[in-house]
Design an enzyme around this catalytic site. Structure first.
Site, short mmCIF file in Angstrom:
data_model
loop_
_atom_site.label_atom_id
_atom_site.label_comp_id
_atom_site.label_asym_id
_atom_site.label_seq_id
_atom_site.Cartn_x
_atom_site.Cartn_y
_atom_site.Cartn_z
CG ASP A 1 -0.23 -0.03 2.53
OD1 ASP A 1 0.98 -0.33 2.52
OD2 ASP A 1 -0.85 0.23 3.56
CG ASP B 1 -6.27 -4.13 3.85
OD1 ASP B 1 -6.85 -3.98 2.76
OD2 ASP B 1 -5.74 -3.20 4.47
CG ASP C 1 -3.99 -0.08 7.00
OD1 ASP C 1 -4.83 -0.54 6.19
OD2 ASP C 1 -3.75 1.13 7.10
#
Length: 1011
Positions: free
Chosen positions: A450, A703, A699
């Site tokens: 990410d 996810d 996070d």
């Protein structure tokens, strides 16, 4: 209206924020309790004026140290275990809950102002365990016993029985000592490493606000028990399944709640389903909170929760503040029962399978050597069990070959290496949740990362805003703050930077001090992509809005010229890598007025570009997955030299691609923008189908599926508990550099294991080849007492391998078993030839290596011990210097072996070989010091020859790549078939006569289904 002149100073504000996701208006996640900022002179939020508190917060915000946490109950109430229960844990088991246990109704009747008594906590915890999703704490005694189980260990235990049957008590004792040594060292080192990792897990523990003994306390969420009264508020992760009672600012509604519970108890109705999808539509009163249940239901919008509704464990509170009563601990919660199903299937991992295959192969091979040795023994007329005081009988041959052919230290040393490696990773702020993840991390060749906080610094700042014509910048900034959350204890990072930017706009702060009152606040959601706030001031009503530029523009009815200028400015900000937020306001019944646009920037971390270059050197392909708009994603990739093949995530699903074309797009892309969690899962799946090992960072609770799906799931700094539970490794430090550093350490750990395995297989073949050929050719064998000490010394010397200085390969590593076997067999054969040379020299009339006097058994023992011990220096490679622990352990064993040789310990009476030795041999087994020195020099020469051969074999290209799998394989035909099948659906139809038929049809797209 012209904007007033601003004070001189920095043109933007910077500060650290907690980790967040929500880029480009696609998915903004509440950040949880502020982890870094401390508030001094904090106003009373619950009794003071909202906007006075807000301006006070802006003035008094201080970037100070983290507030010291309350001492955990677990530390206060730890019970001392009885001295005789040495195997028991002094801490309560987290998994002690009985799955069939039902929480009594009277547990859930605590008063919201008093809560439960502290004295009741332990008794309740005995029934339900700690409130956490963890595996059951292992019994240390049973853990120790597990080091005596497995095929290799069972063979050694058979050898113990055989030694006892032969009344060979020295062998019996030494073999037991070997087993105990391996078990003790393995158990102790793994426990030490686990303790290091466990100590770090306290830094990522979720916390909860609970009412006990009439006081509000901040405790670890794991310490909650059913019946606890908790406070759930905006921005927090709900710490347990909890039934909502009433709003925090309306405690008087508790009586209404009790009446509602009595009605439900008296009404004969079916038990309410616990599945969040099956909640009843009937609600009581007004909404208390809005919960983000996307992780368990797939709903993107927050769900309103009312009095009596259940708020589910690990879901996020998006709005509101309320009292709730804990109805179940984590393991009995909806999420916990689902997680238990996943944990039920114990995955032994690829590493365990590799170890089992090596052990099984060695067992089969040693049985073959035993058969050959028995054939040779029959040829020489060797008895089965006599003479009793010697080793030259068939059963002793079996005992000797079992001891040297089965590497008893293999499972222990490799497991210990992983455990010690986990402790090394913990020092770099990486918590390994399962040891086999280290092997997966070492082999990863694609890293899906990410952007925010990993590639960027997570230091959001607002640059100079764009202000519409005739609009005062202070008014625009004040409206932007109005359209923000005002819960200063748990601010969204974007709201936080918007509010704190008013430090640069004192006149905007004056506007906020003019008596504003909030009527209704609507938080951000991914559908409307905006925040709205209805408020009043001086008798006028206002609606303030802040959100994605397109969403804000759609609210207003501005001129085409203004709209075009606004769009162009948003595009310009995106090209510069800025995130844009539009601001608009509506006064009374007047039309919406477009005020302007905030430009936010999260700069790349200083080390990210260099780290990406380093990752590419290590054979790692980095793909950026972000929720930002595609223009921002491309600009970030340019800054990081990551490549600009960045695509909108819509191309994955709605782009008309399928089969091989879709897989090619994912494999070659440098990143994807405007990504939702389901896109992450799809990207991981397609990359894995092409043969790549994939690591995924995440996070949020959303996810969790992609973290589980990836070969190595990585929860980054600030991740939610749900993401941490799904991940294989949890990082406590920010940035891509920590991940790349962990990959290097994992490859070093892998190198240590591979070096030891090559070494151990070579040792097995060395003595198997030499001893069996010696039995067949000259009817001689090394004494069994010396053989067991050789096995003991080999394990003593190589336990230190776990602490060796290893290098890391510049490409993803994998188990190349064909290469390992070829190299190991070659090295074992060379060692056997070296031993035969020194044995053959003794047949020479002048005694060969014997200077003055010597003993065949002790000479062979010393040469075998030295060359075998030094082989680890060959298999570990010459890229780094060995550690002092490894050098010290091997030198100590070498000294012991030399003493055995010189003083003739356990040399036995010797054997009459055919042909007979011509040298003068000592019957008492002693060997001269000069002879020992010659053996040392000879062994050094043998080791040098073996090192040269090892070096040359690793330079052979076909051997170097033998056993490596293709990391980019495609099955075009199968991918296309699956792509077409994904577009097919089975439909059911009824005709006019009531008949039914099933047929295949094209699956409807999401857009068609929405219509």
């Amino acid at each position: 209206m012209a904007a007033p002149e601003q004070n001189s100073g920095e043109n933007h504000l910077r500060f650290d924020d907690p980790k967040f996701e929500g880029e480009g208006g696609v998915d903004r996640k509440q950040s949880g309790v502020d982890q870094k900022g401390s508030i001094y002179a904090k106003p009373d939020l619950d009794s003071g004026d909202e906007y006075a508190n807000l301006t006070n917060y802006i003035s008094t915000y201080y970037e100070g140290p983290r507030r010291k946490s309350v001492v955990s109950m677990e530390e206060q109430a730890a019970k001392k275990k009885p001295w005789w229960k040495f195997w028991a844990s002094s801490k309560p088991k987290s998994g002690s809950s009985d799955e069939g246990f039902e929480v009594p109704d009277d547990w859930l009747e605590a008063d919201i102002k008093q809560g439960i008594q502290t004295s009741d906590v332990e008794s309740r915890r005995k029934h339900v365990g700690f409130n956490e999703l963890t595996t059951e704490r292992e019994n240390m005694f049973l853990k120790f016993l597990s080091y005596f189980t497995g095929p290799i260990l069972y063979v050694m235990e058979i050898a113990v029985l055989l030694a006892a049957g032969l009344r060979d008590w020295i062998d019996f004792g030494v073999i037991i000592a070997i087993l105990m040594l391996n078990a003790t060292v393995g158990w102790y080192q793994e426990k030490q490493a686990a303790d290091v990792v466990a100590s770090l897990k306290g830094d990522i523990a979720m916390r909860a606000t609970v009412i006990r003994d009439g006081k509000e306390e901040d405790i670890k969420a794991r310490e909650l028990v059913p019946g606890d009264i908790i406070i759930v508020e905006e921005g927090q992760v709900i710490p347990a399944d909890a039934r909502l009672i009433c709003a925090y600012d309306e405690p008087g509604a508790f009586e209404e709640y009790k009446e509602l519970m009595r009605q439900e108890l008296n009404e004969p109705s079916e038990k309410k389903a616990e599945d969040p999808d099956d909640e009843e539509e009937k609600h009581h009163g007004t909404s208390l909170i809005a919960a983000d249940q996307s992780a368990i239901t797939g709903e993107s919008l927050a769900v309103d929760k009312y009095m009596g509704d259940t708020a589910y464990y690990t879901t996020g509170c998006k709005r509101g503040k309320a009292y709730g009563v804990v109805t179940a601990a984590a393991r009995g919660s909806f999420v916990g029962r689902t997680a238990t199903l996943v944990q039920g299937a114990k995955d032994q991992g690829h590493f365990k399978a590799i170890m089992n295959s090596i052990g099984t192969s060695l067992l089969v091979i040693v049985v073959g050597w035993i058969l050959i040795a028995w054939i040779g023994g029959f040829f020489h007329g060797t008895d089965i069990a006599t003479p009793e005081n010697g080793s030259n009988n068939l059963l002793h041959h079996v005992l000797i070959l079992l001891v040297i052919g089965v590497p008893v230290g293999l499972p222990v040393v490799t497991t210990t290496t992983l455990a010690v490696g986990a402790a090394y990773l913990a020092k770099d702020k990486a918590i390994v949740q399962k040891l086999t993840a280290i092997e997966s991390l070492a082999g990863v060749d694609v890293l899906c990362s990410d952007k925010t906080g990993t590639l960027t610094a997570n230091q959001l700042s607002i640059r100079e805003p764009y202000v519409a014509e005739d609009v005062d910048v202070n008014w625009m900034m004040a409206v932007a703050v109005l359209a923000s959350s005002h819960n200063i204890k748990s601010l969204d990072p974007i709201d936080k930077v918007t509010i704190l930017t008013l430090k640069r706009y004192p006149k905007a702060r004056e506007i906020l001090e003019q008596g504003w009152k909030t009527l209704k606040y609507t938080p951000f959601d991914p559908v409307s992509k905006r925040i709205t706030c209805e408020c009043t001031c001086d008798g006028q009503s206002y609606v303030a809005a802040k959100g994605a530029p397109k969403a804000i523009l759609n609210l207003t009815d501005c001129s085409p010229e203004t709209a075009d200028l606004f769009k162009n400015k948003a595009a310009e900000f995106a090209r510069r890598g800025f995130r844009s937020l539009g601001v608009a306001v509506k006064k009374n019944n007047e039309p919406w007025e477009l005020l302007g646009m905030l430009s936010m920037f999260d700069p790349p971390r200083d080390d990210t570009a260099q780290t990406i270059a380093e990752a590419q050197f290590l054979g790692l392909s980095v793909k950026m997955l972000t929720g930002d708009a595609i223009a921002i994603a491309k600009e970030t990739c340019k800054m990081l030299a990551l490549g600009t093949k960045v695509y909108n995530s819509d191309r994955l699903i709605h782009g008309g691609l399928s089969g091989t074309t879709q897989h090619d797009l994912v494999e070659r892309a440098d990143g994807f923008a405007e990504v939702f969690p389901e896109h992450k899962y799809q990207v991981v799946e397609m990359i894995q189908q092409r043969g790549h090992l994939t690591a995924m960072t995440g996070d949020g609770v959303n996810d969790a599926p992609s973290l589980k799906k990836s070969d190595c799931g990585i929860a980054v700094e600030g991740a939610t508990e749900a993401a941490q539970a799904a991940a294989d490794i949890v990082f406590l430090a920010p940035g891509l550099s920590t991940i790349v550093s962990a990959i290097k350490i994992a490859r070093q750990i892998f190198q240590r294991m591979k070096a030891y395995i090559q070494y151990r297989i070579a040792l097995c073949f060395h003595l198997e080849i030499y001893l069996v050929t010696s039995i067949v050719i000259i009817n001689e064998v090394v004494n069994s007492e010396l053989i067991v000490f050789l096995a003991l010394f080999a394990d003593l010397a190589t336990i230190a391998v776990a602490y060796d200085n290893a290098h890391y390969e510049a490409r993803p590593v994998e188990w190349q078993l064909p290469k390992i076997w070829i190299i190991s067999v070659t090295l074992g054969t060379l060692l056997a030839l070296g031993t035969w040379v020194i044995r053959g020299s003794i047949f020479v009339p002048n005694g060969g290596v014997i200077q003055n006097f010597g003993n065949v058994q002790e000479i062979l023992f010393l040469e075998i011990s030295l060359t075998e011990n030094w082989l680890i220096f060959v298999t570990r490679g010459g890229m780094t210097w060995p550690s002092w622990q490894l050098v010290g352990a091997i030198f100590g064993v070498d000294v012991l072996s030399t003493l055995f040789c010189v003083f003739g310990w356990l040399s036995g009476e010797g054997y009459a070989t055919d042909p007979r030795d011509r040298a003068t041999l000592e019957r008492n087994g002693r060997t001269s010091v000069v002879t020992a020195v010659v053996i040392w020099i000879y062994s050094i020469g043998v080791t040098i020859v073996i090192a040269i051969v090892y070096f040359l074999m690793n330079r052979i290209s076909w051997l170097d790549n033998l056993g490596r799998k293709s990391r980019s394989r495609s099955d075009t035909q199968m991918e296309n078939i699956l792509g077409h099948l994904a577009k097919v659906a089975v439909e059911h139809e009824r005709d006019d006569k009531g008949g039914s038929r099933w047929h295949l049809a094209t699956r409807a797209t999401e857009a068609e289904m929405d219509e």
